[in-house]
Design an enzyme around this catalytic site. Structure first.
Site, PDB file in Angstrom:
ATOM      1  N   ASP A  78      -3.254 -31.063  48.970  1.00  0.00           N
ATOM      2  CA  ASP A  78      -3.959 -30.981  47.695  1.00  0.00           C
ATOM      3  C   ASP A  78      -3.651 -29.650  47.004  1.00  0.00           C
ATOM      4  O   ASP A  78      -3.120 -28.711  47.593  1.00  0.00           O
ATOM      5  CB  ASP A  78      -5.467 -31.206  47.874  1.00  0.00           C
ATOM      6  N   TYR A  79      -3.976 -29.583  45.740  1.00  0.00           N
ATOM      7  CA  TYR A  79      -3.585 -28.475  44.863  1.00  0.00           C
ATOM      8  C   TYR A  79      -4.006 -27.115  45.412  1.00  0.00           C
ATOM      9  O   TYR A  79      -3.278 -26.130  45.291  1.00  0.00           O
ATOM     10  CB  TYR A  79      -4.215 -28.709  43.486  1.00  0.00           C
TER      11      TYR A  79
END
Length: 256
Positions: A120-121
């Site tokens: 994820d980011y």
């Protein structure tokens, strides 16, 4: 009477064939001498036929080679990378919003290269990339459940009891029950706990969701290993090409 391997051998264009021991050495099985010993010992098959004669040639593009029953995969056009993704980098090759992506790290040096899985980011650490479609499909397929290792820093003081419960019982999330394969506290104080976790699931944000569900929000998450491939001392925002030995071990892990 020539065997099937001999007949097939004569049909190959010599410009595309190489000595069998050279192919094995390129695939990470050791020195030429060691690979010659493997051939003499009867451990090598080509297209299902045992080959014990030194000097035999093989076309890696059209013939299948196995050592001790495991397939040897060598394609000079294939490349597999280990990349250390920083925070605030999108696990994608392009982004219409203009955010920093994996392509900004690897550039355009490798054609048709793509990431095997995501982070994820706000997470960081190991991402594998390849232009080998077959390897990519196997690594990402739920059937093979490749083991992944993370170092998570969570809010609050996590106890050993909670760790053991996450392994033995697990937790129920919106999409079902999930258990960790391993959970070990590395460091802890009154405010934060650093924990090493291992699991097979590749579900989106799974580590964050597990700890968040029991009241320990993840403040930092770093993936350090995928199957046999380790992040090691690879610097954030950089990448390296996997050796043939590493690619072979990863391929074996996912049934290739």
């Amino acid at each position: 009477m020539p065997n099937a391997y001999s007949r097939a051998q004569k049909a190959h264009d010599d410009s595309n064939s190489i000595r069998l021991q050279k192919l094995l050495a390129q695939a990470g099985f050791g020195s030429r001498r060691k690979c010659e010993d493997m051939i003499i010992e009867g451990r090598v098959e080509v297209d299902g036929e045992l080959v014990t004669e030194l000097g035999s040639r093989v076309n890696p593009k059209t013939q299948q080679v196995r050592v001790d029953g495991s397939r040897v995969r060598v394609n000079p056009n294939h490349v597999t990378l280990a990349l250390n993704k920083p925070r605030k980098v999108l696990s994608a090759m392009d982004d219409p919003k203009g955010r920093y992506t994996l392509r900004d790290i690897v550039g355009d040096k490798y054609e048709r290269i793509f990431h095997m899985g995501r982070l994820d980011y706000d997470s960081e650490g190991l991402i594998l990339m390849t232009n080998d479609g077959e390897l990519s499909q196997h690594v990402m397929h739920p059937k093979y459940e490749v083991e992944k290792t993370y170092i998570a820093t969570v809010e609050g003081k996590l106890s050993g009891t909670v760790c053991r419960r996450l392994v033995k019982t697990g937790v129920q999330l919106d999409d079902g029950w999930i258990k960790l394969d391993h959970c070990a506290i590395i460091d802890a104080n009154r405010d934060y706990t650093m924990v090493k976790v291992v699991l097979h699931s590749g579900k989106n944000r799974i580590v964050r969701r597990i700890f968040g569900s029991i009241g320990f929000p993840v403040k930092r998450l770093v993936r350090t290993q995928i199957g046999p491939i380790k992040l090691g001392d690879l610097k954030s925002g950089s990448y390296r090409v996997l050796s043939q030995t590493e690619v072979r071990s990863l391929s074996k892990e996912v049934g290739l």
